[in-house]
Structure formats: structure tokens, C-alpha cells
Design a protein around this motif. Structure first.
Motif, PDB file in Angstrom:
ATOM      1  N   GLN A 229     -10.342 -55.796  -2.234  1.00  0.00           N
ATOM      2  CA  GLN A 229     -11.456 -56.086  -1.085  1.00  0.00           C
ATOM      3  C   GLN A 229     -10.777 -56.668   0.041  1.00  0.00           C
ATOM      4  OE1 GLN A 229     -14.190 -58.628  -2.825  1.00  0.00           O
ATOM      5  NE2 GLN A 229     -15.270 -56.531  -4.208  1.00  0.00           N
ATOM      6  N   TRP A 230     -11.021 -55.817   1.073  1.00  0.00           N
ATOM      7  CA  TRP A 230     -10.538 -56.629   2.382  1.00  0.00           C
ATOM      8  C   TRP A 230     -11.550 -57.710   2.837  1.00  0.00           C
ATOM      9  CZ3 TRP A 230      -5.921 -55.111   4.969  1.00  0.00           C
ATOM     10  CH2 TRP A 230      -5.406 -54.112   4.635  1.00  0.00           C
ATOM     11  N   TYR A 231     -11.199 -58.515   3.555  1.00  0.00           N
ATOM     12  CA  TYR A 231     -12.110 -59.572   4.079  1.00  0.00           C
ATOM     13  C   TYR A 231     -11.484 -60.141   5.619  1.00  0.00           C
ATOM     14  CZ  TYR A 231      -8.639 -62.769   1.970  1.00  0.00           C
ATOM     15  OH  TYR A 231      -7.787 -63.429   1.462  1.00  0.00           O
ATOM     16  N   LEU A 232     -12.300 -60.630   6.383  1.00  0.00           N
ATOM     17  CA  LEU A 232     -11.889 -61.264   7.530  1.00  0.00           C
ATOM     18  C   LEU A 232     -11.635 -62.789   7.430  1.00  0.00           C
ATOM     19  CD1 LEU A 232     -11.711 -60.767  10.820  1.00  0.00           C
ATOM     20  CD2 LEU A 232     -14.062 -61.272  10.717  1.00  0.00           C
TER      21      LEU A 232
ATOM     22  N   LEU B  31     -10.967 -50.916   4.135  1.00  0.00           N
ATOM     23  CA  LEU B  31     -10.897 -51.770   5.608  1.00  0.00           C
ATOM     24  C   LEU B  31     -11.607 -51.058   6.629  1.00  0.00           C
ATOM     25  CD1 LEU B  31      -9.174 -53.677   7.628  1.00  0.00           C
ATOM     26  CD2 LEU B  31      -7.539 -51.799   7.553  1.00  0.00           C
ATOM     27  N   LEU B  32     -11.830 -49.815   6.814  1.00  0.00           N
ATOM     28  CA  LEU B  32     -12.490 -48.969   7.880  1.00  0.00           C
ATOM     29  C   LEU B  32     -14.007 -49.378   7.487  1.00  0.00           C
ATOM     30  CD1 LEU B  32     -10.451 -45.737   8.191  1.00  0.00           C
ATOM     31  CD2 LEU B  32     -10.246 -47.954   9.478  1.00  0.00           C
ATOM     32  N   LYS B  33     -14.366 -49.581   6.576  1.00  0.00           N
ATOM     33  CA  LYS B  33     -15.792 -49.636   6.141  1.00  0.00           C
ATOM     34  C   LYS B  33     -16.224 -51.004   6.622  1.00  0.00           C
ATOM     35  CE  LYS B  33     -16.620 -47.001   2.133  1.00  0.00           C
ATOM     36  NZ  LYS B  33     -16.997 -46.634   0.565  1.00  0.00           N
ATOM     37  N   LEU B  34     -15.326 -52.086   6.336  1.00  0.00           N
ATOM     38  CA  LEU B  34     -15.480 -53.605   7.126  1.00  0.00           C
ATOM     39  C   LEU B  34     -15.658 -53.319   8.399  1.00  0.00           C
ATOM     40  CD1 LEU B  34     -15.831 -56.561   6.262  1.00  0.00           C
ATOM     41  CD2 LEU B  34     -13.298 -56.779   6.014  1.00  0.00           C
ATOM     42  N   LEU B  35     -14.572 -52.715   9.147  1.00  0.00           N
ATOM     43  CA  LEU B  35     -14.491 -52.524  10.499  1.00  0.00           C
ATOM     44  C   LEU B  35     -15.588 -52.172  11.184  1.00  0.00           C
ATOM     45  CD1 LEU B  35     -10.779 -51.360  11.067  1.00  0.00           C
ATOM     46  CD2 LEU B  35     -11.780 -53.417  12.083  1.00  0.00           C
ATOM     47  N   ARG B  36     -16.350 -51.123  10.371  1.00  0.00           N
ATOM     48  CA  ARG B  36     -17.664 -50.539  10.997  1.00  0.00           C
ATOM     49  C   ARG B  36     -18.755 -51.705  10.895  1.00  0.00           C
ATOM     50  NH1 ARG B  36     -21.258 -49.802  12.963  1.00  0.00           N
ATOM     51  NH2 ARG B  36     -22.597 -47.863  13.243  1.00  0.00           N
TER      52      ARG B  36
ATOM     53  N   THR C 204     -22.505 -51.843  17.245  1.00  0.00           N
ATOM     54  CA  THR C 204     -22.816 -50.452  17.747  1.00  0.00           C
ATOM     55  C   THR C 204     -21.824 -50.276  19.254  1.00  0.00           C
ATOM     56  OG1 THR C 204     -24.437 -51.451  19.182  1.00  0.00           O
ATOM     57  CG2 THR C 204     -24.959 -50.676  16.844  1.00  0.00           C
ATOM     58  N   ARG C 205     -21.311 -51.266  19.928  1.00  0.00           N
ATOM     59  CA  ARG C 205     -20.629 -51.076  21.155  1.00  0.00           C
ATOM     60  C   ARG C 205     -19.240 -51.724  21.082  1.00  0.00           C
ATOM     61  NH1 ARG C 205     -23.832 -49.566  25.351  1.00  0.00           N
ATOM     62  NH2 ARG C 205     -26.175 -49.767  25.210  1.00  0.00           N
ATOM     63  N   GLY C 206     -18.833 -51.637  19.808  1.00  0.00           N
ATOM     64  CA  GLY C 206     -17.378 -51.642  19.600  1.00  0.00           C
ATOM     65  C   GLY C 206     -16.724 -50.406  19.189  1.00  0.00           C
ATOM     66  N   VAL C 207     -15.384 -50.436  19.513  1.00  0.00           N
ATOM     67  CA  VAL C 207     -14.565 -49.273  19.140  1.00  0.00           C
ATOM     68  C   VAL C 207     -13.400 -49.654  18.325  1.00  0.00           C
ATOM     69  CG1 VAL C 207     -15.710 -47.927  20.722  1.00  0.00           C
ATOM     70  CG2 VAL C 207     -13.467 -48.959  21.320  1.00  0.00           C
ATOM     71  N   VAL C 208     -12.640 -49.045  17.585  1.00  0.00           N
ATOM     72  CA  VAL C 208     -11.563 -49.395  17.280  1.00  0.00           C
ATOM     73  C   VAL C 208     -10.353 -48.465  17.767  1.00  0.00           C
ATOM     74  CG1 VAL C 208     -10.119 -49.366  14.801  1.00  0.00           C
ATOM     75  CG2 VAL C 208     -12.257 -50.059  14.865  1.00  0.00           C
ATOM     76  N   PHE C 209      -9.288 -48.980  18.015  1.00  0.00           N
ATOM     77  CA  PHE C 209      -8.190 -48.150  18.632  1.00  0.00           C
ATOM     78  C   PHE C 209      -6.823 -48.401  17.905  1.00  0.00           C
ATOM     79  CE2 PHE C 209      -4.758 -47.488  22.122  1.00  0.00           C
ATOM     80  CZ  PHE C 209      -4.961 -46.375  22.166  1.00  0.00           C
ATOM     81  N   PHE C 210      -6.281 -47.185  16.970  1.00  0.00           N
ATOM     82  CA  PHE C 210      -5.007 -47.297  16.372  1.00  0.00           C
ATOM     83  C   PHE C 210      -4.119 -46.743  17.596  1.00  0.00           C
ATOM     84  CE2 PHE C 210      -7.648 -47.480  12.519  1.00  0.00           C
ATOM     85  CZ  PHE C 210      -7.200 -48.664  12.220  1.00  0.00           C
ATOM     86  N   GLU C 211      -2.980 -47.693  18.074  1.00  0.00           N
ATOM     87  CA  GLU C 211      -2.005 -46.999  18.814  1.00  0.00           C
ATOM     88  C   GLU C 211      -0.686 -46.814  18.037  1.00  0.00           C
ATOM     89  OE1 GLU C 211       0.651 -49.003  22.553  1.00  0.00           O
ATOM     90  OE2 GLU C 211      -1.345 -49.921  22.090  1.00  0.00           O
ATOM     91  N   GLY C 212      -0.268 -45.520  18.122  1.00  0.00           N
ATOM     92  CA  GLY C 212       0.986 -45.114  17.474  1.00  0.00           C
ATOM     93  C   GLY C 212       0.736 -45.044  16.195  1.00  0.00           C
TER      94      GLY C 212
ATOM     95  N   ASP D 243     -12.678 -34.545   5.094  1.00  0.00           N
ATOM     96  CA  ASP D 243     -13.280 -34.982   3.661  1.00  0.00           C
ATOM     97  C   ASP D 243     -13.466 -36.435   3.578  1.00  0.00           C
ATOM     98  OD1 ASP D 243     -13.460 -32.118   3.224  1.00  0.00           O
ATOM     99  OD2 ASP D 243     -11.651 -32.074   2.105  1.00  0.00           O
ATOM    100  N   SER D 244     -12.678 -37.111   4.145  1.00  0.00           N
ATOM    101  CA  SER D 244     -12.898 -38.662   4.003  1.00  0.00           C
ATOM    102  C   SER D 244     -14.025 -39.376   4.401  1.00  0.00           C
ATOM    103  CB  SER D 244     -11.444 -39.272   4.661  1.00  0.00           C
ATOM    104  OG  SER D 244     -11.967 -39.289   6.169  1.00  0.00           O
ATOM    105  N   THR D 245     -14.634 -40.288   3.696  1.00  0.00           N
ATOM    106  CA  THR D 245     -15.570 -41.201   4.239  1.00  0.00           C
ATOM    107  C   THR D 245     -15.627 -41.965   5.695  1.00  0.00           C
ATOM    108  OG1 THR D 245     -14.612 -43.202   3.097  1.00  0.00           O
ATOM    109  CG2 THR D 245     -16.094 -41.688   1.892  1.00  0.00           C
ATOM    110  N   VAL D 246     -14.345 -41.753   6.238  1.00  0.00           N
ATOM    111  CA  VAL D 246     -14.195 -42.263   7.412  1.00  0.00           C
ATOM    112  C   VAL D 246     -15.150 -41.558   8.362  1.00  0.00           C
ATOM    113  CG1 VAL D 246     -12.747 -42.512   9.488  1.00  0.00           C
ATOM    114  CG2 VAL D 246     -11.913 -43.210   7.165  1.00  0.00           C
ATOM    115  N   TYR D 247     -15.174 -40.283   8.117  1.00  0.00           N
ATOM    116  CA  TYR D 247     -16.127 -39.480   9.243  1.00  0.00           C
ATOM    117  C   TYR D 247     -17.689 -39.591   9.085  1.00  0.00           C
ATOM    118  CZ  TYR D 247     -12.140 -36.742  10.964  1.00  0.00           C
ATOM    119  OH  TYR D 247     -11.024 -36.343  11.466  1.00  0.00           O
TER     120      TYR D 247
END
Length: 399
Positions: free
Chosen positions: A18-21, A115-120, A125-133, A148-152
Motif C-alpha cells: 500500500q502507498w500512503y502520503l 500509487l496512481l489511485k492514491l494520486l487521483r 478535480t483541478r490538480g494534474v500529475v506531470f511525469f517528466e522524462g 487496458d490498464s486501470t489508469v485510464y
């Protein structure tokens, strides 16, 4: 990076996944993880970017923060989605950007979905994630490019710009300057030797390279960086330059006191004519900024400076040079390895994210289509050359 796994007696496998902040206390400035992490993910480096109340760092962990099996820090700051047509920005939409340079570090790539679920849940609603490189073929790249990933179901995954080649120099421990030259193509190697031989003869004065690493020399460094930067085409054409500001001095001072700063000024006589500003961590040097006075461009000062820097780095056992994002002929000639990378925006599904994403994709597609046609026709290179030549003339006072 390798992480030390926690004993199953102290924490269950399910909890480890599990990921946590979590907060990284300010009273632990030397916080580090087992193994080696890139400088861009070092908490001390990230904290140096927090220079106002509207900026912060969000640290996501798996396991014990002092002995984690997963680590993903994000720089959180006010940003904007830029809607560009070619190199012209049509308009911007303010967002709260959660940015990471590189990729999360974890033992189990399958846990990235968590991790991406926790980020969401975290960004709103007005935040975005930016992965650079994001490296092509990496677990994160595969996750972001698989429909096919749940990210979509959580995000619209929008590539930011086309894939690009990241250039590097990688040499074995103990390598010397001649070892480096032998890894280059024969034509580049001959050009380097000729440039190094001719530079001092044709420079018109004594040539010296000054290395800056200590806090007490930061003021002098900042002044010389700005003096050369103001003459470059990047400064005049792109608005990208190094100014002698209090913020710049403070950043250089922080890097010097932390042991990261490694900057170079090339002088002809008493006059600074070229610079290389970078930072090193362990055996890797990150080349952030390079510039030179266009008045001496025929002497190939960029190549001369780079080879002098490489000789100095190798003498101190720094055997990996990272040119960072962006490609150029100079990087192609001076590097000996490369990898493909790409930037990605993750925009939450729902209102207003879906509207942002579809309009961004549409404008990007149109811009890339027209840009590709200009490139194939040769007009793009011709226009760039004309604009660059014009900016160089302005920097040298020409008409």
C-alpha cells in the motif's frame, strides 16, 4: 535503485504494497534511502525548490519511511496547461501541478497502479500529475501506454510533446579522458582533437578553465554566468537565461553547501566566454546549462568546454555525464549512449478535466501535423536558422 525489504514479522505483505502520503520531517536534512537515488528525487534537492507558501512536496511511501520499499516524491506548485500551436501559446488554464522528474522507485512495478489511485484521490478535480522524462519501456511507461490498464479509468493520459532522445556518457570506474574519446565516433574524435589543438592558438589570449564548487565563490560565479548568458541566442530568442538575481545566488549557495555544485567558467584572458553549470551526486554529473559568447562560435567553444569539463570530472572519479532532456547535434556527437523518454500529463476524468484533456489533445494533434509537414518540406529548419541567426546578430550588436 534497490530497496531493503522489511521483515514480514514487522509488517504484512499487504501493508507493504500500500502507498500512503507522509511527511518527511524538516529536522532530518540528511534523509536518504538505502541504495542510490537520483539527485532530482533527493528530499534536500526537492526542498530547495520550495521557495514560497504555494509550493510543497508530497512524499508517497510503501513501508517504513526510514526503510521503504517504495518512494515517490512530487513537487506541488501552481502551474498551467499550455495550449500551443507550434511555438505560440494560444492560452493557458491554471492547474495545481504534481510533478516528478523521472519515475517512482519501488520493488514491485505492479504496485504503481496503487500509487496512481492514491494520486487521483489526493490531487482533486483541478490538480494534474506531470511525469517528466519517463523512460520508454519502463514499468511506468508501459502502464501509461497500455489502454487496458486501470489508469485510464482514473485519468486522461496526455503525452506532452513527442518522444525525445536523452543523451548520456557512461564510462567504467577509473576511466580516463582518452578512454572517453575512444568511445566517440571517429569523426567526432578527430574533430575534438582538432578543436582542442586550435582553440588556445586562435583564442587571442590565455585560456583558463575555472571550476566553482564552494559557497564563498558563488557571487563571482553568478556574475560571470549572467555576463555570458546575456549574449547567447537562448537568452534573446527563447527568453531562457541565467541572471544575477538574489534567487539565483541563493540556489547556487544551497547547492554549494550541499556539495552538489560543480560549475565551470571558460575565460580568454580575464573575460568569461563560456560556462557550464551543473550538479553532481556520487558518480553522476547533471549538465543543466551551457552557453557561450557567439562572437567566438567559429572556435567551437562548446566542444572545447565540454572536453575540458569531462577531463576534470574523470580526474575526480565522476564517470557518468547526463545531458538531461532535449537533444541536439552537439549532444549526439559528445555522448556515447542514449535512451528514449517522453513527458506525460495525467488529467483526472470528470469535469473539468475531461474538457481540458480533449481540447489539449486536439490542439496538440493539429500542431504536430502541421509541424511534421513543415519539417518534411525543409521550411521548419530554414525558419529556425533565420530566427537564430537574427538573435545572434542582436546579441553581438550586429545589424
Amino acid at each position: 535503485m534497490e530497496f531493503d525489504a522489511l521483515p514480514t514479522s514487522s509488517i504484512s505483505k499487504k501493508v507493504m504494497m500500500q502507498w500512503y502520503l507522509a511527511n518527511v520531517p524538516d529536522n532530518i536534512p540528511d534523509f536518504s534511502l538505502p541504495g542510490t537515488i537520483p539527485l532530482a528525487l533527493d528530499p534536500r534537492w526537492l526542498r530547495s525548490r520550495v521557495d514560497s507558501l504555494d509550493k510543497s512536496i508530497h512524499y508517497f511511501f510503501q513501508g517504513d519511511p526510514q526503510n521503504p520499499c517504495g518512494y515517490a516524491p512530487f513537487f506541488v506548485h501552481p502551474g498551467a496547461l499550455a495550449y500551443c500551436f507550434g511555438e505560440t501559446t494560444l492560452f493557458r488554464i491554471p492547474v495545481r501541478r504534481h510533478a516528478m522528474q523521472g519515475e517512482p522507485l519501488c520493488e514491485d512495478p505492479l504496485s504503481l497502479t496503487g500509487l496512481l489511485k492514491l494520486l487521483r484521490e489526493t490531487i482533486g478535480t483541478r490538480g494534474v500529475v506531470f511525469f517528466e522524462g519517463v523512460r520508454a519501456g519502463s514499468p511506468l511507461a508501459n502502464l501509461l501506454t497500455s489502454r487496458d490498464s486501470t489508469v485510464y479509468s482514473l485519468f486522461h493520459v496526455v503525452p506532452y510533446g513527442p518522444p525525445y532522445t536523452r543523451r548520456l556518457i557512461e564510462l567504467p570506474a577509473g576511466a580516463q579522458f582518452e578512454d572517453y574519446l575512444r568511445t566517440l565516433r571517429s569523426k567526432s574524435r578527430e574533430d575534438v582533437r582538432r578543436t582542442r589543438k586550435n582553440f588556445s592558438v586562435k583564442a587571442g589570449g590565455d585560456v583558463t578553465l575555472v571550476r566553482y564548487t564552494e559557497p564563498e565563490h558563488v557571487d563571482e560565479l553568478a556574475m560571470d554566468l549572467a555576463q555570458v548568458s546575456r549574449k547567447t541566442y537562448q537568452y534573446h530568442l527563447l527568453g531562457i537565461g541565467l541572471e544575477n538575481t538574489s534567487e539565483q545566488v541563493a540556489h547556487l549557495y544551497m547547492a554549494a553547501t550541499s556539495g552538489w555544485l560543480r560549475a565551470y567558467i571558460l575565460r580568454i584572458g580575464d573575460k568569461p566566454v563560456a560556462f557550464g553549470l551543473g550538479y553532481h551526486d556520487g558518480h553522476t554529473y547533471y549538465g543543466h546549462h551551457v552557453g557561450y559568447d557567439p562572437a567566438i562560435s567559429k572556435l567551437q567553444p562548446g566542444i572545447y568546454l565540454h572536453t575540458e569539463v569531462m577531463a576534470d570530472l574523470l580526474a575526480d572519479g565522476i564517470c557518468r555525464f547526463d545531458f538531461l532532456a532535449g537533444d541536439s547535434l552537439y549532444k549526439q556527437r559528445m555522448s556515447n549512449t542514449s535512451r528514449e523518454e517522453r513527458h506525460y500529463y495525467l488529467i483526472p476524468r470528470g469535469w473539468p478535466g475531461t474538457a481540458y484533456a480533449y481540447s489539449l489533445i486536439g490542439i496538440n494533434t493539429l500542431s504536430e501535423t502541421i509541424g511534421s509537414w513543415l519539417d518534411k518540406s525543409g521550411l521548419k529548419a530554414h525558419i529556425k536558422r533565420m530566427v537564430r541567426d537574427s538573435s545572434v546578430k542582436r546579441s553581438t550588436g550586429g545589424n
